[in-house]
Structures are given as C-alpha cells and as structure tokens.
Design an enzyme around this catalytic site. Structure first.
Site, mmCIF file in Angstrom:
data_model
loop_
_atom_site.group_PDB
_atom_site.id
_atom_site.type_symbol
_atom_site.label_atom_id
_atom_site.label_comp_id
_atom_site.label_asym_id
_atom_site.label_seq_id
_atom_site.Cartn_x
_atom_site.Cartn_y
_atom_site.Cartn_z
ATOM 1 N N ASP A 149 0.848 -1.193 0.000
ATOM 2 C CA ASP A 149 0.000 0.000 0.000
ATOM 3 C C ASP A 149 0.884 1.242 0.000
ATOM 4 O OD1 ASP A 149 1.061 0.235 2.542
ATOM 5 O OD2 ASP A 149 -0.858 0.338 3.574
ATOM 6 N N ASP A 152 1.442 4.672 2.277
ATOM 7 C CA ASP A 152 1.112 5.294 3.552
ATOM 8 C C ASP A 152 1.496 6.764 3.506
ATOM 9 O OD1 ASP A 152 0.518 2.702 5.101
ATOM 10 O OD2 ASP A 152 2.533 2.318 4.325
ATOM 11 N N ASP A 188 -3.259 4.520 2.721
ATOM 12 C CA ASP A 188 -3.601 4.944 4.076
ATOM 13 C C ASP A 188 -3.322 6.430 4.191
ATOM 14 O OD1 ASP A 188 -4.455 2.534 5.216
ATOM 15 O OD2 ASP A 188 -2.407 1.906 5.676
HETATM 16 P P1 TTP Z 1 1.953 -1.131 6.702
HETATM 17 O O1 TTP Z 1 1.525 -0.268 5.583
HETATM 18 O O2 TTP Z 1 1.017 -2.214 7.102
HETATM 19 O O3 TTP Z 1 3.350 -1.851 6.423
HETATM 20 P P2 TTP Z 1 4.630 -1.417 5.599
HETATM 21 O O4 TTP Z 1 4.417 -0.098 4.925
HETATM 22 O O5 TTP Z 1 5.781 -1.523 6.513
HETATM 23 O O6 TTP Z 1 4.777 -2.560 4.533
HETATM 24 P P3 TTP Z 1 3.983 -2.734 3.139
HETATM 25 O O7 TTP Z 1 4.987 -2.454 2.083
HETATM 26 O O8 TTP Z 1 3.523 -4.142 3.136
HETATM 27 O O9 TTP Z 1 2.855 -1.772 3.131
HETATM 28 O O10 TTP Z 1 2.213 -0.252 7.986
HETATM 29 C C1 TTP Z 1 3.134 0.820 7.986
HETATM 30 C C2 TTP Z 1 3.429 1.251 9.377
HETATM 31 O O11 TTP Z 1 2.328 1.939 9.922
HETATM 32 C C3 TTP Z 1 3.667 0.083 10.321
HETATM 33 O O12 TTP Z 1 5.020 -0.147 10.469
HETATM 34 C C4 TTP Z 1 3.107 0.514 11.614
HETATM 35 C C5 TTP Z 1 2.183 1.629 11.281
HETATM 36 N N1 TTP Z 1 0.774 1.305 11.535
HETATM 37 C C6 TTP Z 1 0.143 1.972 12.555
HETATM 38 O O13 TTP Z 1 0.735 2.801 13.241
HETATM 39 N N2 TTP Z 1 -1.170 1.692 12.806
HETATM 40 C C7 TTP Z 1 -1.851 0.769 12.093
HETATM 41 O O14 TTP Z 1 -3.045 0.551 12.354
HETATM 42 C C8 TTP Z 1 -1.164 0.085 11.016
HETATM 43 C C9 TTP Z 1 -1.845 -0.941 10.177
HETATM 44 C C10 TTP Z 1 0.142 0.393 10.784
HETATM 45 MN MN MN Z 2 2.619 0.268 3.842
HETATM 46 MN MN MN Z 3 -0.484 0.872 5.543
#
Ligand code: TTP
Ligand code: MN
Ligand code: MN
Ligand code: MN
Length: 385
Positions: A204, A206, A309
């Site tokens: 995703d 973020d 996100d």
């Molecule tokens: P993610 O997007 O789930 O993971 P990521 O970006 O490390 O890996 P990917 O490439 O698979 O997307 O989460 C990113 C960070 O956001 C995670 O390290 C912790 C934080 N987080 C929160 O603080 N609250 C939440 O509810 C979630 C899901 C993540």
């Molecule tokens: Mn992510």
């Molecule tokens: Mn995320």
C-alpha cells in the site's frame, strides 16, 4: 569464515530497534521460511507462535553474514528451538519439510487467498474455509453476504495483490499533495511506511499529512476525501474518526483521523486520472470491475486500484507519528518494548510518556478541548504490542 562467537564481538541486541537491518540481506532462504511459519501460526490464531517466528525472521535479517552452519548462530538471540530446527533442516536439505508441508496444505493456501482480500481477517477467512470456500472467486458464487469493504476487496483483488511500485507510490503522493494543497496551502504530505524505509515495492501507500500551524489540520480528512471523490479517484474508503490525536491516547493503536482507502491511479504515473465518470460520484459504487478470476488487472484497462492509508496528525505529534508510521512492524514493536522495559516509559504514535505518572502536559489547546483535567492523571501504562 570468521568465528562469530568471539567474546570481543558485540552481542546482538534482542531489540530490533537496536539492530542495523539492511533492506537486502543475506539470509532470505531462512526468512522466507520463518515468514511462512509465522503466517501459518497467525492463521490458527496462535499469536505467540507467530510472534516468535516474526522475531526470528527479524534477527536473521540483521545478520551481516549468510548463515552456513549452525555454529554461526551461537549467541544470536530471538531464535527458539523450533526456529533453529527449521534452519538446520534448510542447511542440511536445502528446504524445510515442515515449511514445504505448510505451503502444500489446502488450508494454508485457502487462508492465504482469502485473507488476501482487503477487509477479510483471520476469523472470517477461517469460517469460510471451514464452510468449504477456497478462493475469492468462491465468494462470488457462494452468495455470501460481504461487507462494503470486502466487496471492494473482491472487486479489486488482482490489483490490490499486485505490488505497488515506488513510481506508483510517488504518483499517488503527487495526486494527494495536489488535492491537499488546493484545500489547505502549506500542509505537508509525507510518504511513510515501507517506501520511507527504501523499499522498492509495497502492499500500500502510507501518507502522513500535517500542517505547521497546529489546529489547521482539523477537518482536513473529510475535505481531502471529498475532493478525491469529486475527481473520480476515490474507489473506496473507510474513515476512522479517532480523536484527531486530541483525546486520551494509550495503547498501541493510534487515534489519528485516518482513511483506509483505495485510490484509482491513471495510466502514466503522475498523470491526472481523467474526468469523473458520470454516475461515479460515490466511492464503492464504481462501475468497472477488476475481476478476481484473472481477466481483470490493470493491463488494458488504463488504470489500477491502489490501497492508500491517509493519516492526519497535529503538528505537535508529527515526529511521533512519523516514527510510528515508518515501521517496520517489528521495529515499532521492539521500540515500544524498549521504551517500556528499558526506560519505564510508554511510546506510541502520539508521544513518549513517563509511565504510571502524570502525562506530559499537552499543548494548551488540548486542555480546553478535551476532557476535564482528570484525564491528565490517566495512567498510560499499556502492554507492549
Ligand atoms: P503497513 O503499511 O502495514 O506496512 P509497511 O508499509 O511496513 O509494509 P507494506 O509495504 O507491506 O505496506 O504499515 C506501515 C506502518 O504503519 C507500520 O510499520 C506501523 C504503522 N501502523 C500503525 O501505526 N497503525 C496501524 O493501524 C497500522 C496498520 C500500521
Ligand atoms: Mn505500507
Ligand atoms: Mn499501511
Ligand atoms: Mn503489509
């Protein structure tokens, strides 16, 4: 190779946040195995076992050498008996029989496929597997009632399971930046998550959004998603209202205004996604479908769906939010555990607190807005993640 049990050599920390961990590491054959075993444990709601394999994977990722014999692991923390047995199997046979068995098992495959649907957790997937469902396609033919989120998850299954590239993440960032700046000039949009750690692909995008003038960020999320919707870019969203970071914050989950969304990314990274389509005004009612059966996907359609996100935070908490949203999950977990166990403090995405004591005084505007001063003596001790 050099001996690793040299007493002069600094010990490897049991906290992931104290270990240098490169993106590309030398023990992928072992971390792939621990990932499968962690997932499989989580699929049977064995959180403890899952966590043990996650920790093992994390420490293996930090080793500056490729493990080639069991003696290499002398003094390496976070490796339980089970993990060591798997490593030994792989060293001896090239593969782990247990891992191969999991990968072949019908249950693991079905759980993997069904939890791969956005909006489907382990509990739901487990129920469906026990009812005989195996793939997202089965969900359509079985006539199961799906939540709005799961419906979007099935509709965009192919796209959402196709890794997001760095270029795509940047393009999404630009779209969101443009939207944010047209609503609130001076606001800042920061790419966090895996891409901030330098990953080339992710599941995703973020994005953390703030404004240097505290309070200006209030109400931004609704305006932002309305803007994206009016441009035909918002395919789905679920908003988590939180308290905007203004209420009582404790525990590992944060309380920022946040949107779990699916955005539409046009053909050329950075290109506008085109005019809104007639009748496509509300998210979740999009006419085009990315079929879960395989003929969907971004190819030939001219656009793809991307999980995004969107998180809004007050400027005074930006540093903590940035730290908390950068990850990795294991790094964050251990950073909080370190704060709690080694410093008797409590860390989350809103701040760092003295435990069992009065909360660090919040900025003045919080006092007038939130609960009575009683909340200031709220105990912020919470179990680590
Ligand atoms: P993610 O997007 O789930 O993971 P990521 O970006 O490390 O890996 P990917 O490439 O698979 O997307 O989460 C990113 C960070 O956001 C995670 O390290 C912790 C934080 N987080 C929160 O603080 N609250 C939440 O509810 C979630 C899901 C993540
Ligand atoms: Mn992510
Ligand atoms: Mn995320
Ligand atoms: Mn992820």
């Amino acid at each position: 190779s050099a001996p690793r049990s040299d007493p002069e050599e600094p010990r490897i920390s049991a906290y992931a946040c104290q270990r240098r961990t490169p993106l590309d590491h030398l023990n992928k054959i072992f971390t792939d195995a621990s990932e499968v075993l962690a997932e499989n444990a989580e699929f049977s709601e064995s959180e403890g076992r899952g966590l043990a394999f996650r920790k093992a994977g994390s420490v293996l990722r930090s080793l500056p050498f490729a493990v080639s014999r069991m003696e290499d692991l002398r003094g390496v923390p976070c490796l339980g008996e089970h993990s060591r047995k798997i490593i030994q199997e792989i060293l001896e046979d090239g593969v782990s029989g247990e891992v191969e068995g999991v990968l072949r098992s019908e249950r693991y495959r079905a759980m993997k496929a069904l939890t791969g649907v956005f909006g489907v957790g382990v509990k739901t997937a487990d129920r469906w597997v026990r009812e005989g469902l195996r793939t997202p396609g089965d969900l359509l033919t079985s006539g199961h009632r799906l939540s709005r989120e799961q419906e979007a998850g099935v509709r965009y299954y192919e796209d959402l399971n196709c890794p997001v590239t760095r270029a795509e993440a940047d393009a999404i960032g630009e779209i969101v930046k443009e939207a944010v700046h047209s609503i609130l000039p001076g606001a800042r949009v920061t790419l966090t998550g895996g891409f901030r750690r330098g990953k080339e692909a992710g599941h995703d995008v973020d994005l953390l959004i703030t404004h240097p003038e505290e309070g200006k960020e209030e109400g931004l999320l609704g305006k932002l998603t309305s803007w994206l919707d009016s441009q035909g870019v918002l395919l789905y969203q679920r908003v988590s209202e939180g308290s905007g970071g203004r209420g009582r914050e404790s525990g590992p989950m944060d309380h920022f205004h946040r949107s779990f969304s699916i955005l539409k990314l046009g053909e050329q990274p950075g290109a506008p996604p085109g005019p809104p389509q007639p009748g496509a005004s509300s998210a979740g009612q999009t006419q085009e479908a990315a079929s879960p059966r395989g003929q969907g996907g971004a190819q030939g359609r001219g656009w793809r769906a991307v999980r995004v996100d969107l998180v809004i935070c007050p400027y005074s908490q930006f540093a903590y939010a940035l730290l908390g949203w950068t990850g990795s999950q294991q790094f964050e977990r251990d950073l909080r555990r370190f704060a709690s166990q080694e410093r008797d403090m409590s860390l989350n995405s809103h701040g760092l607190y003295q435990r069992e004591q009065v909360r660090t005084p919040p900025p003045p505007h919080c006092i007038s807005e939130s609960s009575p001063p009683l909340s200031l003596s709220l105990s912020l001790s919470s179990p680590p993640l």
